[in-house]
Write a protein that holds these residues in place. Structure first.
Motif, mmCIF file in Angstrom:
data_model
loop_
_atom_site.group_PDB
_atom_site.id
_atom_site.type_symbol
_atom_site.label_atom_id
_atom_site.label_comp_id
_atom_site.label_asym_id
_atom_site.label_seq_id
_atom_site.Cartn_x
_atom_site.Cartn_y
_atom_site.Cartn_z
ATOM 1 N N TRP A 168 0.833 -1.189 0.000
ATOM 2 C CA TRP A 168 0.000 0.000 0.000
ATOM 3 C C TRP A 168 0.872 1.244 0.000
ATOM 4 O O TRP A 168 2.049 1.205 0.399
ATOM 5 N N CYS A 169 0.317 2.337 -0.475
ATOM 6 C CA CYS A 169 1.021 3.619 -0.543
ATOM 7 C C CYS A 169 0.324 4.632 0.350
ATOM 8 O O CYS A 169 -0.902 4.609 0.507
ATOM 9 N N PHE A 170 1.124 5.510 0.903
ATOM 10 C CA PHE A 170 0.590 6.571 1.758
ATOM 11 C C PHE A 170 1.601 7.708 1.766
ATOM 12 O O PHE A 170 2.750 7.554 1.323
ATOM 13 N N ILE A 171 1.161 8.874 2.249
ATOM 14 C CA ILE A 171 2.096 9.990 2.345
ATOM 15 C C ILE A 171 3.191 9.643 3.347
ATOM 16 O O ILE A 171 3.002 8.801 4.227
ATOM 17 N N GLU A 172 4.332 10.291 3.209
ATOM 18 C CA GLU A 172 5.464 9.998 4.084
ATOM 19 C C GLU A 172 5.100 10.262 5.542
ATOM 20 O O GLU A 172 4.541 11.309 5.877
ATOM 21 N N TRP A 173 5.434 9.292 6.381
ATOM 22 C CA TRP A 173 5.132 9.450 7.797
ATOM 23 C C TRP A 173 5.990 10.555 8.414
ATOM 24 O O TRP A 173 5.529 11.307 9.265
ATOM 25 N N ARG A 174 7.248 10.622 8.000
ATOM 26 C CA ARG A 174 8.159 11.629 8.545
ATOM 27 C C ARG A 174 8.803 12.395 7.384
ATOM 28 O O ARG A 174 9.940 12.124 6.987
ATOM 29 N N PRO A 175 8.092 13.352 6.813
ATOM 30 C CA PRO A 175 8.614 14.071 5.643
ATOM 31 C C PRO A 175 9.828 14.925 6.000
ATOM 32 O O PRO A 175 10.015 15.335 7.147
ATOM 33 N N GLN A 176 10.635 15.204 4.983
ATOM 34 C CA GLN A 176 11.873 15.949 5.183
ATOM 35 C C GLN A 176 11.676 17.457 5.031
ATOM 36 O O GLN A 176 12.415 18.238 5.618
ATOM 37 N N THR A 177 10.689 17.879 4.252
ATOM 38 C CA THR A 177 10.462 19.301 4.020
ATOM 39 C C THR A 177 9.403 19.846 4.978
ATOM 40 O O THR A 177 8.534 19.108 5.460
ATOM 41 N N SER A 178 9.478 21.143 5.221
ATOM 42 C CA SER A 178 8.522 21.778 6.137
ATOM 43 C C SER A 178 7.119 21.804 5.539
ATOM 44 O O SER A 178 6.124 21.686 6.268
ATOM 45 N N VAL A 179 7.011 21.949 4.219
ATOM 46 C CA VAL A 179 5.702 21.969 3.574
ATOM 47 C C VAL A 179 5.019 20.613 3.710
ATOM 48 O O VAL A 179 3.820 20.530 4.035
ATOM 49 N N ALA A 180 5.753 19.544 3.461
ATOM 50 C CA ALA A 180 5.189 18.199 3.596
ATOM 51 C C ALA A 180 4.815 17.909 5.043
ATOM 52 O O ALA A 180 3.791 17.268 5.324
ATOM 53 N N THR A 181 5.632 18.381 5.974
ATOM 54 C CA THR A 181 5.310 18.203 7.393
ATOM 55 C C THR A 181 4.034 18.946 7.764
ATOM 56 O O THR A 181 3.182 18.426 8.496
ATOM 57 N N ALA A 182 3.883 20.153 7.241
ATOM 58 C CA ALA A 182 2.677 20.942 7.518
ATOM 59 C C ALA A 182 1.437 20.235 6.976
ATOM 60 O O ALA A 182 0.382 20.216 7.638
ATOM 61 N N TYR A 183 1.553 19.653 5.797
ATOM 62 C CA TYR A 183 0.393 18.951 5.230
ATOM 63 C C TYR A 183 0.039 17.721 6.064
ATOM 64 O O TYR A 183 -1.147 17.474 6.335
ATOM 65 N N SER A 184 1.031 16.957 6.454
ATOM 66 C CA SER A 184 0.770 15.761 7.263
ATOM 67 C C SER A 184 0.101 16.123 8.578
ATOM 68 O O SER A 184 -0.855 15.468 9.010
ATOM 69 N N VAL A 185 0.593 17.192 9.223
ATOM 70 C CA VAL A 185 -0.007 17.629 10.486
ATOM 71 C C VAL A 185 -1.413 18.155 10.250
ATOM 72 O O VAL A 185 -2.338 17.889 11.047
ATOM 73 N N LEU A 186 -1.622 18.892 9.161
ATOM 74 C CA LEU A 186 -2.951 19.421 8.849
ATOM 75 C C LEU A 186 -3.965 18.297 8.654
ATOM 76 O O LEU A 186 -5.081 18.350 9.206
ATOM 77 N N TYR A 187 -3.596 17.286 7.888
ATOM 78 C CA TYR A 187 -4.502 16.166 7.666
ATOM 79 C C TYR A 187 -4.802 15.442 8.978
ATOM 80 O O TYR A 187 -5.955 15.072 9.246
ATOM 81 N N GLY A 188 -3.778 15.242 9.788
ATOM 82 C CA GLY A 188 -3.987 14.562 11.064
ATOM 83 C C GLY A 188 -4.868 15.359 12.011
ATOM 84 O O GLY A 188 -5.730 14.789 12.695
ATOM 85 N N VAL A 189 -4.687 16.682 12.042
ATOM 86 C CA VAL A 189 -5.488 17.528 12.942
ATOM 87 C C VAL A 189 -6.950 17.522 12.515
ATOM 88 O O VAL A 189 -7.867 17.415 13.355
ATOM 89 N N ILE A 190 -7.196 17.645 11.205
ATOM 90 C CA ILE A 190 -8.577 17.631 10.725
ATOM 91 C C ILE A 190 -9.251 16.308 11.052
ATOM 92 O O ILE A 190 -10.400 16.270 11.525
ATOM 93 N N SER A 191 -8.560 15.207 10.828
ATOM 94 C CA SER A 191 -9.129 13.886 11.138
ATOM 95 C C SER A 191 -9.399 13.749 12.631
ATOM 96 O O SER A 191 -10.447 13.223 13.038
ATOM 97 N N LEU A 192 -8.460 14.223 13.447
ATOM 98 C CA LEU A 192 -8.633 14.131 14.895
ATOM 99 C C LEU A 192 -9.821 14.952 15.364
ATOM 100 O O LEU A 192 -10.608 14.514 16.210
#
Length: 369
Positions: A168-192
């Protein structure tokens, strides 16, 4: 939506065995949601015109589409491990997991909010004219906003990655760039927030129903607002609501929370592949369980179980000189057709604003009875 994932080191014979798992889960999700849609389609016209019916139907269609789109990719990857090695296919698989996971949570939260307004805020519910059209517009807003949010990784805001198990594929759990990190946190916060909102709203409705029942049992109803609300509820409807709401909270928490927790945990802790795998497996059970909870636990089945329980109870108390009944509204227990009209359009909640007008004239007539 992503099914039965094993390690990369397995033989072709093992692949033939394990491929049965995603096939069975695909069949279970598709058949269950098809049955749910059929049950909704043959329901009476009054239920079809409600906001709750529209949201439930939207949830069933969403789960069906998610199962039908994501499962073939997973099954194809079991047959050929190179399928998800294609970056485009990997991005598509990641988009499906992101979109249908977030859309399911959004619709479930909308259903909880609709129940909360109808039970706890009937005046607001009536003033806002919550009906089928409003629900359709809200569903359209959910789909458009979630599509935009989940397409951001394909626009370069994040990167989809083939997970270590290769299934299976998914977005990176621990992204290297700040933009990717912001997106991952944004998606997690909305879901939470959607998960917490669903749980809080369901608990609020349960608490309101229990409080109304407790107040009615303690004293004769003299307040117009309490009397109007409680007169529109039967004991069966109340019990059904509480049962469905509790089951909804448990399923949402058990299926969706682990994946959201993993998104945050992988940012601050060592990445755990086994925990990630368990989380996505639990999330894949959501579209399979949803139709059974929201649709198939309908009023007819619930009333049969309740009737059986009452029969057993009356048999044990047949020797008792007195059997307690409803002391406050005995006429409501005889007129069962009133409760049939007041039950929710998806057999889960009562549409108070659709049938009860809270006016001083009605309040006075209720007190006189």
């Amino acid at each position: 939506m992503c099914f039965a994932m094993e390690s990369q080191n397995f033989t072709h014979q093992h692949a033939n065995v394990t491929i049965a798992t995603p096939i069975l889960m695909f069949a279970g999700g598709a058949i269950g949601n098809l049955i749910a849609i059929i049950v909704l389609s043959v329901s009476i016209q009054e239920r079809k015109s409600s906001a709750f019916y529209t949201l439930v139907c939207g949830l069933a269609v969403t789960d069906l589409l998610g199962t039908c789109l994501a499962s073939p990719v997973t099954i194809a990857n079991y047959l050929d491990e190179a399928v998800l090695s294609n970056p485009r296919v990997c991005e598509f698989d990641s988009f499906l997991l992101l979109f249908f996971g977030l859309t399911g949570l959004s619709i479930i939260c909308a259903m909880a909010a609709e129940r909360y307004l109808a039970i706890c805020c009937p005046y607001t519910y009536q003033r806002w004219r919550v009906d089928r059209r409003l629900a359709q517009k809200f569903l359209f807003f959910i789909y458009i906003s979630d599509i935009f949010l989940c397409c951001l990784p394909m626009m370069g805001m994040s990167e989809s990655k083939l997970q270590s198990c290769g299934k299976w594929c998914f977005i990176e759990w621990r992204p290297q760039t700040s933009v990717a990190t912001a997106y991952s946190v944004l998606y997690g916060v909305i879901s939470l927030l959607l998960i917490l909102g669903t749980i809080v709203l369901n608990l609020a409705v349960c608490g309101a129903l229990l409080l109304m029942r407790q107040r009615t049992a303690q004293r004769t109803v003299t307040t117009a607002s309490v009397g109007q609300r409680w007169s529109a509820l039967s004991w069966a409807a109340e019990t059904q609501m509480i049962a469905v709401l509790v089951m909804t909270s448990v399923v949402v928490l058990a299926c969706s929370a682990p994946l959201v927790v993993c998104m945050f945990a992988n940012h601050f802790m060592v990445e755990n592949d086994s925990a990630n795998l368990a989380a996505i497996r639990k999330a894949s059970m959501n579209p399979i369980l949803d139709p059974w909870i929201y649709i198939l636990l309908r009023r007819s089945l619930f009333r049969q179980l309740l009737s059986l329980y009452r029969r057993c109870r009356s048999t044990r108390r047949s020797s008792s000189p007195k059997t307690q009944r409803n002391h406050f509204y005995p006429e409501l227990m005889r007129e069962r057709h009133v409760f049939t009209q007041l039950m929710c359009n998806a057999n889960i909640m009562t549409q108070l604003p659709a049938t009860v007008k809270f006016t001083p004239h009605n309040a006075e007539s209720l007190c006189q009875t």
